[in-house]
Design a protein around this motif. Structure first.
Motif, PDB file in Angstrom:
ATOM      1  N   LEU A  62       4.864   8.254 -19.940  1.00 18.12           N
ATOM      2  CA  LEU A  62       4.556   6.839 -20.098  1.00 18.12           C
ATOM      3  C   LEU A  62       4.221   6.275 -18.731  1.00 18.12           C
ATOM      4  CD1 LEU A  62       4.565   4.531 -22.222  1.00 18.12           C
ATOM      5  CD2 LEU A  62       6.933   4.084 -21.546  1.00 18.12           C
ATOM      6  N   LYS A  63       3.037   5.695 -18.632  1.00 24.44           N
ATOM      7  CA  LYS A  63       2.634   5.084 -17.362  1.00 24.44           C
ATOM      8  C   LYS A  63       1.917   3.779 -17.662  1.00 24.44           C
ATOM      9  CE  LYS A  63      -0.181   5.628 -13.276  1.00 24.44           C
ATOM     10  NZ  LYS A  63      -1.440   6.158 -12.798  1.00 24.44           N
ATOM     11  N   ASP A  64       2.363   2.723 -17.056  1.00 28.21           N
ATOM     12  CA  ASP A  64       1.785   1.393 -17.236  1.00 28.21           C
ATOM     13  C   ASP A  64       1.712   0.992 -18.703  1.00 28.21           C
ATOM     14  OD1 ASP A  64       1.438   1.253 -14.466  1.00 28.21           O
ATOM     15  OD2 ASP A  64      -0.556   2.188 -14.602  1.00 28.21           O
ATOM     16  N   GLY A  65       2.672   1.423 -19.489  1.00 25.13           N
ATOM     17  CA  GLY A  65       2.732   1.030 -20.895  1.00 25.13           C
ATOM     18  C   GLY A  65       1.937   1.918 -21.833  1.00 25.13           C
ATOM     19  N   PHE A  66       1.267   2.947 -21.315  1.00 20.28           N
ATOM     20  CA  PHE A  66       0.470   3.838 -22.156  1.00 20.28           C
ATOM     21  C   PHE A  66       0.965   5.267 -22.025  1.00 20.28           C
ATOM     22  CE2 PHE A  66      -2.383   0.333 -21.077  1.00 20.28           C
ATOM     23  CZ  PHE A  66      -2.719  -0.084 -22.354  1.00 20.28           C
ATOM     24  N   TYR A  67       0.751   6.020 -23.105  1.00 16.53           N
ATOM     25  CA  TYR A  67       1.161   7.424 -23.093  1.00 16.53           C
ATOM     26  C   TYR A  67       0.008   8.303 -22.631  1.00 16.53           C
ATOM     27  CZ  TYR A  67       5.468   6.176 -25.375  1.00 16.53           C
ATOM     28  OH  TYR A  67       6.690   5.634 -25.635  1.00 16.53           O
ATOM     29  N   CYS A  80      -2.271   5.319 -27.796  1.00 18.54           N
ATOM     30  CA  CYS A  80      -1.733   4.042 -28.283  1.00 18.54           C
ATOM     31  C   CYS A  80      -0.198   4.082 -28.315  1.00 18.54           C
ATOM     32  CB  CYS A  80      -2.280   3.763 -29.672  1.00 18.54           C
ATOM     33  SG  CYS A  80      -1.654   2.234 -30.393  1.00 18.54           S
ATOM     34  N   PRO A  81       0.470   3.199 -27.568  1.00 10.24           N
ATOM     35  CA  PRO A  81       1.936   3.186 -27.581  1.00 10.24           C
ATOM     36  C   PRO A  81       2.497   2.735 -28.928  1.00 10.24           C
ATOM     37  CG  PRO A  81       1.068   1.392 -26.240  1.00 10.24           C
ATOM     38  CD  PRO A  81      -0.095   2.240 -26.636  1.00 10.24           C
TER      39      PRO A  81
END
Ligand SMILES: [Zn+2]
Length: 134
Positions: A62-67, A80-81
């Protein structure tokens, strides 16, 4: 569990002319083999699920809210998270004028530009489900 001594018992029944007893025992062994095969199939599915889970735990970040998925030194994503956290699906986000959007759940992540993450933005047009196989 299959008792392998049953095969010797079956052989003994045939050898002594007790064919009905031998056939009856053969049918019982057949039933046990079918049950074992079903159990092996179920265990294979469980093992594959555990391997997939372990693979994702090791390679999904997970980086900056994205996988992002890293496999064989290649980073893929962003995914898509919302889809991953609700259903476990890895759905690659598409870039649009508004930012990023999910072609599956239609979530929009406005104003987010990840151009540096794309090698070639023109080729990232379609949702793609990444198989877990290594
Ligand atoms: Zn989604």
């Amino acid at each position: 569990m299959l008792d392998y001594r049953l095969f010797k018992t079956i052989n003994d029944f045939f050898a002594s002319g007790q064919h009905d007893k031998a056939r009856h025992l053969l049918m019982e062994v057949q039933s046990r083999c079918i049950a074992l095969r079903d159990e092996v199939s179920m265990l294979k599915i469980r093992l594959k699920t555990l391997e997939d889970t372990a693979f994702l735990a090791e390679n999904l970040h997970l980086k900056d809210g994205f996988y992002w998925l890293t496999a064989n030194d290649v980073r893929q994503g962003p995914f898509c998270p919302r889809c991953y956290e609700s259903e476990g699906g890895l759905i690659r986000l598409e870039r649009s004028q508004k930012g990023l959007h999910c072609p599956y759940c239609h979530a929009v992540y406005p104003g987010i530009r990840q151009e540096a993450e794309y090698q070639d933005g023109a080729t990232v047009r379609h949702a793609r489900i990444i198989p877990f196989a290594r």
